[in-house]
Design an enzyme around this catalytic site. Structure first.
Site, PDB file in Angstrom:
ATOM      1  N   LYS A  84       0.838  -1.204   0.000  1.00 37.79           N
ATOM      2  CA  LYS A  84       0.000   0.000   0.000  1.00 37.79           C
ATOM      3  C   LYS A  84       0.869   1.248   0.000  1.00 37.79           C
ATOM      4  O   LYS A  84       0.607   2.213  -0.741  1.00 37.79           O
ATOM      5  CB  LYS A  84      -0.910   0.010   1.230  1.00 37.79           C
ATOM      6  CG  LYS A  84      -1.742   1.284   1.347  1.00 37.79           C
ATOM      7  CD  LYS A  84      -2.326   1.467   2.727  1.00 37.79           C
ATOM      8  CE  LYS A  84      -1.267   1.923   3.726  1.00 37.79           C
ATOM      9  NZ  LYS A  84      -1.830   2.276   5.045  1.00 37.79           N
ATOM     10  N   SER A  85       1.897   1.264   0.832  1.00 36.40           N
ATOM     11  CA  SER A  85       2.749   2.446   0.944  1.00 36.40           C
ATOM     12  C   SER A  85       3.396   2.783  -0.393  1.00 36.40           C
ATOM     13  O   SER A  85       3.452   3.954  -0.796  1.00 36.40           O
ATOM     14  CB  SER A  85       3.829   2.219   2.009  1.00 36.40           C
ATOM     15  OG  SER A  85       3.248   2.055   3.286  1.00 36.40           O
ATOM     16  N   GLY A  92      -5.440   7.141   5.329  1.00 43.15           N
ATOM     17  CA  GLY A  92      -4.629   8.274   5.749  1.00 43.15           C
ATOM     18  C   GLY A  92      -3.593   8.666   4.716  1.00 43.15           C
ATOM     19  O   GLY A  92      -3.317   9.857   4.523  1.00 43.15           O
ATOM     20  N   GLN A 108       4.027  11.170   7.075  1.00 47.78           N
ATOM     21  CA  GLN A 108       3.216  11.382   5.870  1.00 47.78           C
ATOM     22  C   GLN A 108       3.054  12.861   5.539  1.00 47.78           C
ATOM     23  O   GLN A 108       2.852  13.225   4.387  1.00 47.78           O
ATOM     24  CB  GLN A 108       1.855  10.711   6.024  1.00 47.78           C
ATOM     25  CG  GLN A 108       1.932   9.194   6.052  1.00 47.78           C
ATOM     26  CD  GLN A 108       0.604   8.543   6.387  1.00 47.78           C
ATOM     27  OE1 GLN A 108      -0.414   9.221   6.540  1.00 47.78           O
ATOM     28  NE2 GLN A 108       0.603   7.227   6.517  1.00 47.78           N
ATOM     29  N   ASP A 126       3.960  -0.006  12.490  1.00 46.98           N
ATOM     30  CA  ASP A 126       2.842  -0.851  12.071  1.00 46.98           C
ATOM     31  C   ASP A 126       3.060  -2.314  12.429  1.00 46.98           C
ATOM     32  O   ASP A 126       2.107  -3.113  12.405  1.00 46.98           O
ATOM     33  CB  ASP A 126       2.608  -0.708  10.572  1.00 46.98           C
ATOM     34  CG  ASP A 126       1.959   0.618  10.202  1.00 46.98           C
ATOM     35  OD1 ASP A 126       1.375   1.253  11.095  1.00 46.98           O
ATOM     36  OD2 ASP A 126       2.046   1.022   9.031  1.00 46.98           O
ATOM     37  N   ARG A 167      -4.004   1.789  18.419  1.00 46.69           N
ATOM     38  CA  ARG A 167      -3.401   0.461  18.327  1.00 46.69           C
ATOM     39  C   ARG A 167      -2.596   0.080  19.567  1.00 46.69           C
ATOM     40  O   ARG A 167      -2.389  -1.114  19.815  1.00 46.69           O
ATOM     41  CB  ARG A 167      -2.508   0.367  17.090  1.00 46.69           C
ATOM     42  CG  ARG A 167      -3.285   0.279  15.799  1.00 46.69           C
ATOM     43  CD  ARG A 167      -2.365   0.142  14.607  1.00 46.69           C
ATOM     44  NE  ARG A 167      -3.128   0.161  13.359  1.00 46.69           N
ATOM     45  CZ  ARG A 167      -2.601   0.383  12.175  1.00 46.69           C
ATOM     46  NH1 ARG A 167      -1.300   0.627  12.055  1.00 46.69           N
ATOM     47  NH2 ARG A 167      -3.359   0.388  11.091  1.00 46.69           N
ATOM     48  N   ARG A 200      -4.818  -4.180  10.784  1.00 43.35           N
ATOM     49  CA  ARG A 200      -3.631  -4.735  11.439  1.00 43.35           C
ATOM     50  C   ARG A 200      -3.977  -5.412  12.763  1.00 43.35           C
ATOM     51  O   ARG A 200      -3.291  -6.351  13.180  1.00 43.35           O
ATOM     52  CB  ARG A 200      -2.581  -3.649  11.627  1.00 43.35           C
ATOM     53  CG  ARG A 200      -2.172  -3.027  10.300  1.00 43.35           C
ATOM     54  CD  ARG A 200      -0.780  -2.482  10.298  1.00 43.35           C
ATOM     55  NE  ARG A 200      -0.528  -1.762   9.048  1.00 43.35           N
ATOM     56  CZ  ARG A 200      -0.206  -2.325   7.898  1.00 43.35           C
ATOM     57  NH1 ARG A 200      -0.057  -3.638   7.828  1.00 43.35           N
ATOM     58  NH2 ARG A 200      -0.016  -1.595   6.812  1.00 43.35           N
TER      59      ARG A 200
END
Length: 423
Positions: free
Chosen positions: A26-27, A95, A170, A309, A340, A384
């Site tokens: 995804k990144s 995000g 980000q 993550d 998280r 996750r």
């Protein structure tokens, strides 16, 4: 959903003979999509991630007037045009999509842009990104369902900004991608940054699109006007691989995963070193195939500043480890799709272990006895946390609420997981 496991609590022998294919990153996919939108010409990708977060990015680009096609699993994007929204952009819970697009839209869009998505998306921090954009003339007007973004009256020639990046790297990535498309590029500065490995990842992909960005501690120089369209194969996802690597570590079996790049700048590549330090054995079988064999010989001891993550999956694995574990560098976890840090501590207790959160940055975990029957675990709509619960279920069983939340980054996760288990 029942978190099933083989009767002997182990993966089937011979699993290493059947490689597990992990999805695209995804990144990387969202960085590559935006770079293709910024770079003049036609770019082509193979291996892009098909999941909710990347679908929101792709649809947003289409709604901003970019031409996108898919032919024989190749994505084709024609870039180099200023964005103009034809309708509100729906960004789901992504995000990366919101934070990557914001600078480009704030400084380049032709007219106001309406942004909408899941409520949690707009609860996550944006202030440190909006502040420099406001100083350049953009306006952010939030409401109950999203926000209006009114772009700066004139696109700048270059950026020269100091950014508060303590809450998210980000913010810097979004600004850097936009700066690379400006005639004069830009300079970004900061004193502290969350998850700094993601800046290295961004730099790697800027280079691949022709921008020879120079990343130094606290400083990023971005030449302008150099982006060019590319034809590229996107790599497999180290984040998606993490649960499967943890499964090998928990059960003592060998698993082979591909396609993974040992030289990839994805921060979650650290999973291999963390597991090796706890007694697992890893080796590369060819250029993109990794084999890892457990079991864990000791508890986990890891600083996850560069790869937060991994926190949930490693917390679940720590609950199954033969000794206590300590995970540090978790200060960004409360700001993710859910809190998280709190959810990981709850998962450890659900698995029968003891969890102690020290401030907002450290989680100490001690394994405990099998918890037996209990209520289904709630992953809080966070992919996750669902991956982490699957790891814990290898030894502790149990049930999981809302298993479909994995669609955010790994829609086929449960099918691949069941295949690994031989179910």
């Amino acid at each position: 959903m029942l978190l099933s496991l083989p009767e002997d609590n182990a993966l089937p022998r011979g699993a290493a003979l059947h490689p597990i294919r992990v999805p695209g990153s995804k990144s990387v996919t969202n960085r590559a999509l935006l770079l293709a939108a910024l770079a003049p010409g036609i770019s082509r990708f193979r291996g892009g991630l098909e999941a909710e977060d990347t679908r929101w990015m792709r649809q947003a680009l289409v709604d901003l007037g970019l031409a996108f096609q898919e032919q024989d699993q190749v994505w084709i994007i024609e870039g180099g045009h200023r964005p103009q929204a034809s309708r509100p952009l729906w960004l789901g819970a992504s995000g990366t999509t919101l934070r990557f697009l914001l600078p480009w839209l704030a400084l380049q869009a032709e007219g106001p842009v309406r942004l909408e998505g899941d409520p949690r998306l707009f609860e996550r921090p944006l202030g440190p990104l909006l502040e420099p954009l406001a100083a350049l003339g953009a306006a952010w007007e939030p409401d109950a369902k999203g926000a209006w973004l009114r772009p700066a009256p004139e696109p700048p020639i270059a950026l020269d900004l100091t950014v508060d990046a303590r809450l998210s790297s980000q913010f810097l990535t979004g600004l850097a991608l936009t700066a690379a498309a400006l005639p004069g590029g830009g300079t970004l500065r900061w004193t502290e940054v969350a998850s700094p490995s993601y800046l290295i990842l961004t730099t790697q992909w800027l280079h691949r699109f022709g921008c020879q960005a120079l990343l130094e501690p606290g400083h990023w120089r971005l030449p302008g006007g150099a982006l060019a369209a590319r034809e590229l194969d996107l790599p497999g996802d180290w984040s998606g691989a993490a649960a499967f690597l943890a499964a090998a570590a928990a059960t003592g079996r060998a698993l082979r995963l591909e396609p993974l790049d040992p030289a990839d700048a994805q921060g979650d590549r650290a999973m291999v070193a963390i597991l090796e330090a706890a007694g697992c054995r890893a080796r590369w079988i060819g250029p993109q195939s990794l084999e890892l064999e457990g079991p864990l010989q000791r508890g986990l001891d890891a600083d996850l500043t560069d790869c937060p993550d991994l926190g949930p999956v490693l917390a679940a694995l720590a609950a199954l480890a033969p000794a206590p574990s300590e995970l540090r560098g978790l200060h960004t976890l409360p700001l993710k799709e859910c809190d998280r840090l709190d959810a990981s501590a709850e998962l450890v207790r659900w698995l029968g272990g003891r969890a102690e959160a020290i401030g907002d940055h450290t989680l100490r975990v001690a394994p405990g006895p099998s918890p037996g029957p209990r209520a289904a675990f709630d992953p809080r709509n966070d992919h996750r946390m669902a991956f982490a619960a699957a790891v814990g279920g290898l030894r502790c069983g149990g049930e999981l609420q809302d298993p479909h939340c994995v669609a955010k980054t790994f829609p086929d996760f449960w099918a691949v997981w069941r295949g690994m288990l031989g179910c």
